[in-house]
Design an enzyme around this catalytic site. Structure first.
Site, PDB file in Angstrom:
ATOM      1  N   ASN A 103      70.279 -96.087 -32.332  1.00 44.87           N
ATOM      2  CA  ASN A 103      69.354 -97.139 -31.923  1.00 44.87           C
ATOM      3  C   ASN A 103      69.530 -98.341 -32.817  1.00 44.87           C
ATOM      4  O   ASN A 103      69.643 -98.200 -34.035  1.00 44.87           O
ATOM      5  CB  ASN A 103      67.911 -96.665 -32.079  1.00 44.87           C
ATOM      6  CG  ASN A 103      67.635 -95.483 -31.205  1.00 44.87           C
ATOM      7  OD1 ASN A 103      67.520 -95.613 -30.005  1.00 44.87           O
ATOM      8  ND2 ASN A 103      67.549 -94.309 -31.809  1.00 44.87           N
TER       9      ASN A 103
ATOM     10  N   ASP B 205      63.993 -81.384 -27.419  1.00 42.54           N
ATOM     11  CA  ASP B 205      64.309 -82.327 -26.349  1.00 42.54           C
ATOM     12  C   ASP B 205      65.215 -81.576 -25.370  1.00 42.54           C
ATOM     13  O   ASP B 205      66.286 -81.123 -25.749  1.00 42.54           O
ATOM     14  CB  ASP B 205      65.030 -83.556 -26.924  1.00 42.54           C
ATOM     15  CG  ASP B 205      65.068 -84.702 -25.914  1.00 42.54           C
ATOM     16  OD1 ASP B 205      64.496 -84.556 -24.816  1.00 42.54           O
ATOM     17  OD2 ASP B 205      65.673 -85.739 -26.229  1.00 42.54           O
TER      18      ASP B 205
ATOM     19  N   TYR C  75      61.833 -82.201 -33.042  1.00 40.69           N
ATOM     20  CA  TYR C  75      61.186 -81.699 -31.824  1.00 40.69           C
ATOM     21  C   TYR C  75      62.206 -81.078 -30.879  1.00 40.69           C
ATOM     22  O   TYR C  75      63.405 -81.024 -31.182  1.00 40.69           O
ATOM     23  CB  TYR C  75      60.406 -82.823 -31.136  1.00 40.69           C
ATOM     24  CG  TYR C  75      61.239 -83.928 -30.498  1.00 40.69           C
ATOM     25  CD1 TYR C  75      62.061 -84.743 -31.258  1.00 40.69           C
ATOM     26  CD2 TYR C  75      61.172 -84.161 -29.124  1.00 40.69           C
ATOM     27  CE1 TYR C  75      62.806 -85.758 -30.670  1.00 40.69           C
ATOM     28  CE2 TYR C  75      61.904 -85.180 -28.527  1.00 40.69           C
ATOM     29  CZ  TYR C  75      62.716 -85.973 -29.314  1.00 40.69           C
ATOM     30  OH  TYR C  75      63.456 -86.975 -28.730  1.00 40.69           O
TER      31      TYR C  75
ATOM     32  N   HIS D 295      69.761 -98.681 -27.028  1.00 46.40           N
ATOM     33  CA  HIS D 295      69.830 -97.224 -27.074  1.00 46.40           C
ATOM     34  C   HIS D 295      71.260 -96.829 -26.727  1.00 46.40           C
ATOM     35  O   HIS D 295      71.678 -96.943 -25.576  1.00 46.40           O
ATOM     36  CB  HIS D 295      68.824 -96.676 -26.047  1.00 46.40           C
ATOM     37  CG  HIS D 295      68.648 -95.207 -26.070  1.00 46.40           C
ATOM     38  ND1 HIS D 295      68.755 -94.432 -24.937  1.00 46.40           N
ATOM     39  CD2 HIS D 295      68.352 -94.352 -27.073  1.00 46.40           C
ATOM     40  CE1 HIS D 295      68.531 -93.166 -25.242  1.00 46.40           C
ATOM     41  NE2 HIS D 295      68.286 -93.091 -26.529  1.00 46.40           N
TER      42      HIS D 295
END
Lengths: 65, 503
Positions: free
Chosen positions: B158, B95, B93, B242
């Protein structure tokens, strides 16, 4: 998934061997390294973008995370 | 208690349009993502599901609930930013102003490397697909983190962690590790500082862009420890750490050691195993000091007064991790845990002796060696555009132009993967996380998948007015073992749904 050979574990013996290596060995190694590096530089010369200055100047990004 | 845990990487790629430095990067990023979607998707394009639900648990591994959902509420495309969920369970996608590849959830460092590399190949195919659009835009992508003009973009990691672990413990024990991890995880950078960088080489792309120790921000005042609390799993049980500090690595061994060593350190923190206080005096400036010295001799001061190099600080963690694994598992430790420990030790030993010995394994050393070669041969100073070009072009993902790729092909950088494994991972999901369910649903029932996310797959089924949401709240359910047979034997999405819900 190919795995490379394991590196020998650190021991005082191997450390010492490196520290006391005679100068000539180091020089020979450096020469071998130099010609080795030159080969790859020649190869990379052929693929580098032609106008480095323009290319670097025009590489402008917007911020991200 | 090993290197194994649910993890993943998410990488924002640098983007440029050849001959058009003023091109809008959001438009170019959307072109890349949309072109990939058009060239690969068989049917409708599933939307990203932003809904957060409190679902009911199903004994077979799902949290089932049915509810009426207006499709307009599911949309995330009001901003016009492209988004596609792939059959390998990943998310591709836009970002901010970069195309991003978020890996499917994996359970171990080698798989993290594998799907991270698959992301590079997806991006490569995507940029090639975009060249076939009207106007034939020549969009090039770079797996790096800065344009050297004051801007940085991220390569996040992550890690799923136990919620019961106190966040203060994570901050305390992880910060010194992160300050020094760059000695093997750095990607190398020409230039020192954010805007108008000074001349020189440093080992990390990102270090100069971090300004605080702990915080929620990711785009300004970046913190060494990010506090975003978005578990994408049961928040009672888990947190998702994160990590925004790392560099985007191309070298597989850099990525492998980065996530493997981090996972081990997190395991020790979760177990309360670290009792030594390795806190660093002024971690933000220490982070930069370590990065700015490719000889790795710079000493950083610990709060207990000791002075260590970055490599020596890493050796403290390695020493703890070796004892930890020995005490917990002895010789029964799994292969990857042992392998990570051995490689971590070997790399640190050689970095301490002579960093150049790691030139075939680590990004920053490979890049540095190349740059030093050019400096020697051509007598170049660090401000020479050619050296800056080499820095950028190292990260060009095209195999014919990218210098990382040239070094691999010349046998000068070692790999852990094969092309075949990476190619398969572009399309196939990991089999041991919920990414398997997500990916297989998109592959097999794409005409009936209206939306999906880390936490859910949403079906639009014939004969039903409302959308049917299948939450996937547990990252370790929905695996091949759980649902492989069910997916294989369900001809249609309706079959699958009926069998999942017992209808």
């Amino acid at each position: 998934m190919a795995q490379e050979q394991k590196q020998p574990k650190k021991s005082s013996e191997t450390e010492e061997a490196v520290e006391t290596a005679p100068e000539t060995d180091v020089n020979e190694r450096k020469e071998a390294l130099d010609s080795d590096v030159d080969d790859i530089l020649d190869e990379i010369d052929d693929v580098l973008e032609t106008n480095a200055e323009d290319f670097v100047k025009s590489f402008i990004q917007k911020g991200g995370q | 208690m090993s290197v194994r845990r649910v993890m993943g990487t998410e990488v924002e790629y640098g983007i440029s349009v050849a001959g058009q430095p003023q091109a809008n990067p959001m438009v170019a990023s959307s072109q890349v993502v949309n072109a990939y979607a058009s060239s690969t998707l068989k049917a409708r394009r599933a939307r990203w599901d932003f809904e957060e639900e409190s679902p009911l648990r199903d004994a077979r591994g799902f949290d089932m609930s049915r509810q009426v959902a207006d499709p307009s509420q599911l949309t995330d495309e009001d901003l016009g930013l492209a988004n596609v969920i792939l059959t390998n369970g990943a998310r591709l996608y836009v970002d901010h102003a970069h195309p991003e590849f978020s890996c499917p959830e994996v359970t171990n460092p080698l798989d993290a490397v594998r799907w991270d590399k698959a992301g590079e190949q997806v991006m490569l195919d995507a940029s090639r697909a975009a060249q076939r659009l009207p106007g034939n835009p020549q969009i090039h992508l770079y797996k790096n983190n800065t344009d050297n003009k004051g801007v940085s973009y991220g390569a996040h990691e992550n890690y799923l962690m136990r919620r019961s672990t106190a966040f203060a413990d994570i901050v305390k024990h992880l910060t010194p590790f992160f300050v020094s991890r760059q000695v093997f995880a750095g990607a190398g950078r020409v230039g020192i500082g954010q805007e108008r960088p000074k001349n020189g080489f440093q080992i990390s792309q990102r270090a100069d862009f971090f300004e605080v120790e702990v915080g929620l921000e990711t785009t300004l005042k970046r913190p060494i420890i990010n506090t975003r609390d978005e578990p994408h799993a049961d928040p009672e049980k888990y947190r998702r750490l994160h990590v925004i500090l790392g560099d985007a690595n191309l070298a597989e061994i850099s990525t492998y050691l980065k996530v493997g060593s981090t996972s081990l350190v997190l395991a020790m923190i979760e177990d309360g195993y670290i009792t030594r206080d390795l806190s660093v005096d002024g971690p933000v400036s220490a982070l930069r000091a370590v990065s700015h010295d490719p000889t790795l001799k710079t000493l950083i001061t610990l709060k207990d007064g000791r002075k260590l190099t970055g490599v020596q600080l890493q050796m403290e963690y390695l020493d703890l991790a070796k004892k930890f694994v020995e005490e917990r598992y002895g010789s029964d430790a799994d292969y990857q845990t042992k392998d990570v420990l051995e490689r971590w030790e070997s790399v640190l030993d050689r970095l301490e002796r002579d960093p150049m010995e790691c030139a075939t394994e680590l990004d920053w050393v490979a890049k540095y060696k190349l740059l030093l070669g050019y400096r020697d041969r051509d007598g170049l100073e660090w401000d020479d555009p050619k050296l800056h070009l080499i820095d950028l072009q190292y990260a060009d993902i095209r195999p014919e132009k990218g210098l990382y790729h040239r070094l691999v092909r010349a046998g000068r950088i070692e790999r852990l993967m094969t092309d075949d494994l990476v190619e398969k991972a572009m399309h196939e999901p990991p089999t041991d996380t919920r990414a398997y369910f997500r990916g297989r649903c998109l592959e097999k029932y794409s005409e009936n998948v209206a939306a999906a996310s880390w936490d859910s797959v949403i079906f639009d089924l014939p004969g039903r007015e409302s959308l049917q949401r299948v939450p996937t709240i547990d990252p370790l359910r929905g695996t091949k073992k759980h649902v492989g047979g069910l997916l294989d034997s369900s001809e249609t999405a309706v079959d699958l749904f009926n069998r999942l819900t017992g209808a």
